[in-house]
Motif scaffolding. Sequence first.
Motif, PDB file in Angstrom:
ATOM      1  N   GLY A 248       2.366 -35.037   4.935  1.00  0.00           N
ATOM      2  CA  GLY A 248       1.441 -35.229   3.822  1.00  0.00           C
ATOM      3  C   GLY A 248       0.359 -34.186   3.688  1.00  0.00           C
ATOM      4  N   VAL A 249       0.419 -33.125   4.486  1.00  0.00           N
ATOM      5  CA  VAL A 249      -0.573 -32.052   4.382  1.00  0.00           C
ATOM      6  C   VAL A 249      -0.103 -31.066   3.310  1.00  0.00           C
ATOM      7  N   ASP A 250      -1.010 -30.686   2.432  1.00  0.00           N
ATOM      8  CA  ASP A 250      -0.662 -29.775   1.335  1.00  0.00           C
ATOM      9  C   ASP A 250      -0.687 -28.338   1.846  1.00  0.00           C
ATOM     10  N   VAL A 251       0.487 -27.790   2.096  1.00  0.00           N
ATOM     11  CA  VAL A 251       0.614 -26.403   2.543  1.00  0.00           C
ATOM     12  C   VAL A 251       1.478 -25.635   1.547  1.00  0.00           C
ATOM     13  N   ASP A 252       1.356 -24.332   1.551  1.00  0.00           N
ATOM     14  CA  ASP A 252       2.124 -23.488   0.645  1.00  0.00           C
ATOM     15  C   ASP A 252       3.448 -23.100   1.315  1.00  0.00           C
ATOM     16  N   LEU A 253       4.527 -23.761   0.910  1.00  0.00           N
ATOM     17  CA  LEU A 253       5.838 -23.473   1.486  1.00  0.00           C
ATOM     18  C   LEU A 253       6.449 -22.204   0.921  1.00  0.00           C
ATOM     19  N   THR A 254       5.980 -21.764  -0.234  1.00  0.00           N
ATOM     20  CA  THR A 254       6.610 -20.606  -0.890  1.00  0.00           C
ATOM     21  C   THR A 254       6.474 -19.334  -0.076  1.00  0.00           C
ATOM     22  N   THR A 255       5.449 -19.243   0.775  1.00  0.00           N
ATOM     23  CA  THR A 255       5.271 -18.025   1.572  1.00  0.00           C
ATOM     24  C   THR A 255       6.413 -17.832   2.568  1.00  0.00           C
ATOM     25  N   ILE A 256       7.113 -18.912   2.908  1.00  0.00           N
ATOM     26  CA  ILE A 256       8.250 -18.810   3.826  1.00  0.00           C
ATOM     27  C   ILE A 256       9.370 -17.990   3.205  1.00  0.00           C
ATOM     28  N   PHE A 257       9.387 -17.948   1.882  1.00  0.00           N
ATOM     29  CA  PHE A 257      10.514 -17.336   1.181  1.00  0.00           C
ATOM     30  C   PHE A 257      10.155 -16.022   0.503  1.00  0.00           C
ATOM     31  N   ARG A 258       9.070 -15.408   0.942  1.00  0.00           N
ATOM     32  CA  ARG A 258       8.753 -14.075   0.428  1.00  0.00           C
ATOM     33  C   ARG A 258       9.790 -13.076   0.963  1.00  0.00           C
ATOM     34  N   ASN A 259      10.087 -12.086   0.170  1.00  0.00           N
ATOM     35  CA  ASN A 259      11.007 -11.014   0.582  1.00  0.00           C
ATOM     36  C   ASN A 259      12.437 -11.476   0.837  1.00  0.00           C
ATOM     37  N   LEU A 260      12.889 -12.508   0.101  1.00  0.00           N
ATOM     38  CA  LEU A 260      14.297 -12.891   0.230  1.00  0.00           C
ATOM     39  C   LEU A 260      15.188 -11.814  -0.395  1.00  0.00           C
ATOM     40  N   ASN A 261      16.366 -11.641   0.173  1.00  0.00           N
ATOM     41  CA  ASN A 261      17.317 -10.655  -0.348  1.00  0.00           C
ATOM     42  C   ASN A 261      18.341 -11.346  -1.254  1.00  0.00           C
ATOM     43  N   TYR A 262      17.958 -11.546  -2.512  1.00  0.00           N
ATOM     44  CA  TYR A 262      18.883 -12.109  -3.489  1.00  0.00           C
ATOM     45  C   TYR A 262      19.955 -11.060  -3.822  1.00  0.00           C
ATOM     46  N   ASP A 263      21.117 -11.523  -4.299  1.00  0.00           N
ATOM     47  CA  ASP A 263      22.163 -10.573  -4.690  1.00  0.00           C
ATOM     48  C   ASP A 263      21.847  -9.973  -6.064  1.00  0.00           C
ATOM     49  N   ASP A 264      22.756  -9.175  -6.587  1.00  0.00           N
ATOM     50  CA  ASP A 264      22.476  -8.480  -7.844  1.00  0.00           C
ATOM     51  C   ASP A 264      22.399  -9.422  -9.042  1.00  0.00           C
ATOM     52  N   LYS A 265      22.788 -10.688  -8.843  1.00  0.00           N
ATOM     53  CA  LYS A 265      22.658 -11.687  -9.906  1.00  0.00           C
ATOM     54  C   LYS A 265      21.450 -12.599  -9.682  1.00  0.00           C
ATOM     55  N   GLY A 266      20.660 -12.251  -8.675  1.00  0.00           N
ATOM     56  CA  GLY A 266      19.465 -13.053  -8.390  1.00  0.00           C
ATOM     57  C   GLY A 266      19.756 -14.343  -7.661  1.00  0.00           C
ATOM     58  N   LEU A 267      20.876 -14.393  -6.934  1.00  0.00           N
ATOM     59  CA  LEU A 267      21.287 -15.610  -6.238  1.00  0.00           C
ATOM     60  C   LEU A 267      21.291 -15.413  -4.728  1.00  0.00           C
ATOM     61  N   ILE A 268      21.158 -16.529  -4.026  1.00  0.00           N
ATOM     62  CA  ILE A 268      21.222 -16.513  -2.564  1.00  0.00           C
ATOM     63  C   ILE A 268      22.010 -17.740  -2.127  1.00  0.00           C
TER      64      ILE A 268
END
Length: 456
Positions: A248-268
């Motif tokens: 229940g603690v409000d944390v920013d989970l999006t920082t875990i996914f910085r610099n993801l290597n999506y493919d040329d269609k923007g998918l992972i």
Amino acid sequence: MDKQVKKIIPCIDIKDGKAVKGINFAGIKEVGNVVSLAQKYANLGADEIVLLDISATTEKRKINREWIKEAVEKVNVPFIVGGGISSVKDAQELFDMGVKRISVGSAAIRDPNLINELVKEFGSEAIVAAIDAKNIDKEWMVFEAAGTVNSGKELMAWAEEVQNRGVGMVLFTSMNHDGEQKGYPLNVLANLKSILSIPLIASGGAGSVQDFYYALVHGKVDAVLAASVFHFNLIDIDELKFTLWRAGVDVDLTTIFRNLNYDDKGLIPAIIQDVESGLNLMLGYMNAKSLQLTLDTKKVTFWSRSRNKLWVKGEESGHFLNLYDIRVDCDRDALLVKARPVGPTCHTGSITCWREKLNNHHFLQYLEDVLNERRLESPDQSYTAYLYTKGSAKIAQKVGEEAVELVIEAMRDRDDLFLNEAADLLYHYIVLLLDRGYSLTDVVQVLQKRHKGVDD
């Protein structure tokens, strides 16, 4: 810093260009490469990273800018930098490199007007007041020069003064707790928060996920800073954030996914795993938007390549996948999504798309994780949390009682009662292991060594 979203901030102390760590500001030893550690923590989801040149002040020199420049250029994360900053010019050079905030401690103690000058030039949000304090005869005194000199200033009074002079946040380090891994000084943190209207970062004492939780919830701080538990791989930032999120603690989970290597269609690709059974349920693909929706709604959401649109798994069948955790692989080009499935996952009606059979042994690992997280709950609402408050002796007594009851049922012809007593014994035994700082893995390792000995 957002006052609602709590932040996790690793700290990298630096001496002679190398990352180091000590205990109670002493016993310094090398722990790794500065830039490599920073990159690791950024990838795991650090909200910001503190880089502190711990010997700049005592050696009466300027902060070493070479490693700062390299870190800022190579690592995509906001940096707070401190050590040896004693003028507006020093600060300007760091901001020109791309540093987000600077931290001032000893120089501000010797010349408090420095704070006013820095705030006037760069704004409150860019200036952090670093306060190292030590409990001496029940009075918290502020120290300078890397904790070697008692400034004579009292903690609460100095914290109020730096706030009045305009700093944007306070970084408080308890010298008594630094490196001890026994928890933050919660009462002091709460007292500081009661007099501060600006964000407070707590430093010194983290040894468990529970310590972070207590500092954020009971200490009421805005961010927690730690070093040892991260440097020595005792806690991973991504796992910590998801555990706090589930509590229940409000944390920013999006920082875990910085610099993801999506493919040329923007998918992972995203492998979905049942968190309770450990079964791999299916493979899907996510884009940035479906990943964000998964985090926001807690329902696993994909990008359907056949339909060319966002697809919430279960939106038609009702067989949703409720989010538990997400891990990024080492190359940052694949995701492992742990979820609780509602019904069968495969469209054929099978529980998995690979027709794997259920293996209940993995449930013990899941159960162990759940019981460990019960430390974060109120003893009034959780029997497990209540047991933890009673300590190992009381839990061990319960293990003994359950063992006796199991023996009694083993002598009777009642299989249902025998199995129930076995479950009670196993439950209390796992809680005892966790309370002692161990896990089932530790016991298995002992068994494996014995097995190897028998084979040899």
